[in-house]
Design a protein around this motif. Structure first.
Motif, PDB file in Angstrom:
ATOM      1  N   UNK A 133       0.807  -1.216   0.000  1.00 55.36           N
ATOM      2  CA  UNK A 133       0.000   0.000   0.000  1.00 55.36           C
ATOM      3  C   UNK A 133       0.836   1.260   0.000  1.00 55.36           C
ATOM      4  N   UNK A 134       1.940   1.259   0.741  1.00 57.42           N
ATOM      5  CA  UNK A 134       2.822   2.432   0.748  1.00 57.42           C
ATOM      6  C   UNK A 134       3.508   2.627  -0.595  1.00 57.42           C
ATOM      7  N   UNK A 135       3.844   1.522  -1.263  1.00 58.54           N
ATOM      8  CA  UNK A 135       4.519   1.625  -2.554  1.00 58.54           C
ATOM      9  C   UNK A 135       3.648   2.320  -3.583  1.00 58.54           C
ATOM     10  N   UNK A 136       2.339   2.145  -3.487  1.00 57.27           N
ATOM     11  CA  UNK A 136       1.441   2.782  -4.453  1.00 57.27           C
ATOM     12  C   UNK A 136       1.430   4.300  -4.311  1.00 57.27           C
ATOM     13  N   UNK A 137       1.801   4.828  -3.142  1.00 53.02           N
ATOM     14  CA  UNK A 137       1.770   6.268  -2.913  1.00 53.02           C
ATOM     15  C   UNK A 137       3.134   6.919  -3.048  1.00 53.02           C
ATOM     16  N   UNK A 138       4.154   6.146  -3.400  1.00 54.62           N
ATOM     17  CA  UNK A 138       5.478   6.734  -3.600  1.00 54.62           C
ATOM     18  C   UNK A 138       5.487   7.736  -4.753  1.00 54.62           C
ATOM     19  N   UNK A 139       4.872   7.432  -5.928  1.00 53.79           N
ATOM     20  CA  UNK A 139       4.858   8.453  -6.995  1.00 53.79           C
ATOM     21  C   UNK A 139       4.134   9.726  -6.608  1.00 53.79           C
ATOM     22  N   UNK A 140       3.235   9.659  -5.607  1.00 52.20           N
ATOM     23  CA  UNK A 140       2.514  10.869  -5.211  1.00 52.20           C
ATOM     24  C   UNK A 140       3.449  11.924  -4.634  1.00 52.20           C
ATOM     25  N   UNK A 141       4.593  11.501  -4.076  1.00 50.70           N
ATOM     26  CA  UNK A 141       5.557  12.470  -3.549  1.00 50.70           C
ATOM     27  C   UNK A 141       6.154  13.315  -4.670  1.00 50.70           C
ATOM     28  N   UNK A 142       6.369  12.694  -5.842  1.00 55.77           N
ATOM     29  CA  UNK A 142       6.901  13.445  -6.982  1.00 55.77           C
ATOM     30  C   UNK A 142       5.841  14.303  -7.658  1.00 55.77           C
ATOM     31  N   UNK A 143       4.561  14.010  -7.393  1.00 51.37           N
ATOM     32  CA  UNK A 143       3.457  14.757  -8.013  1.00 51.37           C
ATOM     33  C   UNK A 143       2.784  15.679  -7.002  1.00 51.37           C
ATOM     34  N   UNK A 144       3.540  16.129  -6.010  1.00 47.99           N
ATOM     35  CA  UNK A 144       2.949  16.962  -4.958  1.00 47.99           C
ATOM     36  C   UNK A 144       2.477  18.310  -5.490  1.00 47.99           C
ATOM     37  N   UNK A 145       3.026  18.757  -6.600  1.00 54.31           N
ATOM     38  CA  UNK A 145       2.629  20.054  -7.144  1.00 54.31           C
ATOM     39  C   UNK A 145       1.323  20.012  -7.914  1.00 54.31           C
ATOM     40  N   UNK A 146       0.696  18.825  -8.048  1.00 49.72           N
ATOM     41  CA  UNK A 146      -0.569  18.690  -8.748  1.00 49.72           C
ATOM     42  C   UNK A 146      -1.722  18.679  -7.751  1.00 49.72           C
ATOM     43  N   UNK A 147      -2.939  18.674  -8.290  1.00 51.72           N
ATOM     44  CA  UNK A 147      -4.126  18.725  -7.427  1.00 51.72           C
ATOM     45  C   UNK A 147      -4.240  17.444  -6.618  1.00 51.72           C
ATOM     46  N   UNK A 148      -4.605  17.532  -5.340  1.00 52.13           N
ATOM     47  CA  UNK A 148      -4.658  16.335  -4.495  1.00 52.13           C
ATOM     48  C   UNK A 148      -5.630  15.278  -4.987  1.00 52.13           C
TER      49      UNK A 148
END
Length: 396
Positions: free
Chosen positions: A281-296
């Protein structure tokens, strides 16, 4: 006397309590320092705003306009109060303290008033008084205290999950080995070699014990076969009966009382599946750290789609069997720990996008933090009461 697993659980629980206590202390100190910093910042901002308005009044006085005949002062005050929400009251006073022009907001807690003198030819003819709103503690707790508390809750939850797997995989495995060895010795099996607990022999007692057990087993087998041979080859019936009685007595005295089986919680297999689910589950949210500048919302939708893809791939590759413990771990990692960490990263690196959600974003973060602190405790008894999982049957 408490077992090793009980002592380890007490140590881990005490460590988690100390972590929470330290986190609360750090949060209190951080909020206290932030409150002092916010107060100093508010005083400095009030001083700057007051000096700016006083400079504009000073220009009119320098031209030669009397203070009591100034026009547009109240409009200036109104404009500044609309631009700066922290202004509660601003007034222009003469030397006797009479109010010449004034604008005020609804009464609230204010800081000490800021007084800026207005002079003509080196003599003070008036003063500008400004009252600034005192910074609210609730705003500090929402913008600074909540993220810190959320981070502490996430660390405590992840530490609890890691300790669950570590204790089940190592301490309880050692207890199972000791229990199995005692049961085999009680059954008279002295030739069984205990399995090794790790790749490195950091303790020489286990190989020594295995060698002694093997030696005792061989000697016991030789004596038993010799006695049986004497019983069969002895021509005298009375001596043969006597040898049989001695052999039976000797075999009856080498039994040991088997210890009562301890209460062992989650199996190692279930704990492993649950920990793998959390990591998945944590691995699925790793790319979200690189996309922090986009809409949540877009980041969250992409992370959930990636979670479904990773879950299917891991299930097909048999990295985890999708057991009840495994799915619960995936829910913790993919719907609790992952989204909360993603929101914290976005608050740190792209606050402008996080602010678009307003109070709803803070509410989600608070709910996820509470779930991260409470949900890991669920399952230690409840999930294991479910029917035996297919993976545990294979492990058995």
């Amino acid at each position: 006397m408490p077992t090793a697993a009980t002592l380890a659980r007490r140590f881990a629980f005490t460590g988690l309590l100390l972590l929470l206590a330290v986190g609360c202390l750090v949060s209190w100190l951080a909020v206290s320092q932030l409150r002092d910093m916010a107060r100093k910042e508010a005083e400095a901002r009030a001083r700057l705003v007051a000096e700016n308005m006083a400079d504009q009044v000073q220009r009119a006085v320098d031209v030669g306009i009397p203070v009591d005949r100034l026009v547009g002062v109240e409009d200036l005050f109104t404009q500044r109060m609309q631009s700066f929400q922290g202004i509660l009251r601003v007034a222009l006073l003469d030397t006797q303290g009479r109010v010449l022009h004034e604008r005020r907001a609804p009464a609230r807690d204010a800081l000490a008033p800021v007084m800026v003198p207005i002079a003509r030819a080196g003599e003070t003819v008036a003063s500008l008084e400004l009252h600034w709103r005192q910074p609210a503690i609730a705003a500090l707790l929402l913008s600074w205290g909540l993220p810190l508390a959320a981070l502490i809750a996430l660390v405590a939850g992840l530490a609890g999950e890691a300790l669950r797997y570590a204790l089940t995989g190592l301490v309880l495995r050692r207890e199972r080995i000791v229990l199995a060895s005692c049961q085999r010795i009680a059954a008279g099996d002295l030739a069984t070699r205990p399995p090794r607990l790790g790749r490195r022999d950091f303790d020489a007692r286990l190989p020594w014990l295995a060698e002694q057990l093997r030696h005792v087993g061989e000697q016991h087998m030789r004596v038993e076969r010799l006695a049986q041979s004497l019983c069969q080859t002895e021509p005298d019936l009375d001596k043969r009966r006597q040898h049989a009685e001695v052999l039976a007595a000797a075999l009856g005295n080498d039994r040991f009382p088997a210890p009562a089986p301890p209460e062992l919680p989650t199996s190692s297999h279930a704990a492993l599946q649950r920990w793998r689910g959390v990591l998945l589950g944590l691995l699925a949210w790793v790319p979200a750290a690189a996309l922090a500048s986009h809409h949540p919302v877009g980041v969250g939708a992409g992370a959930l789609a990636l979670l479904a893809l990773l879950s299917g791939t891991a299930y097909r590759l048999q990295w985890w069997q999708g057991t009840a413990s495994g799915w619960y771990g995936a829910v913790l990692g993919g719907l609790v720990f992952g989204p909360a960490l993603s929101l914290l990263v976005q608050m740190a690196w792209a606050p402008q996008h996080f602010q678009t959600m307003g109070s709803f974003g803070y509410a989600i973060l608070a709910v996820l933090s509470t779930a991260a602190l409470l949900l890991p405790w669920f399952g230690s008894q409840n999930l294991e009461r479910l029917p035996h999982e297919a993976g545990e049957h294979h492990a058995a």
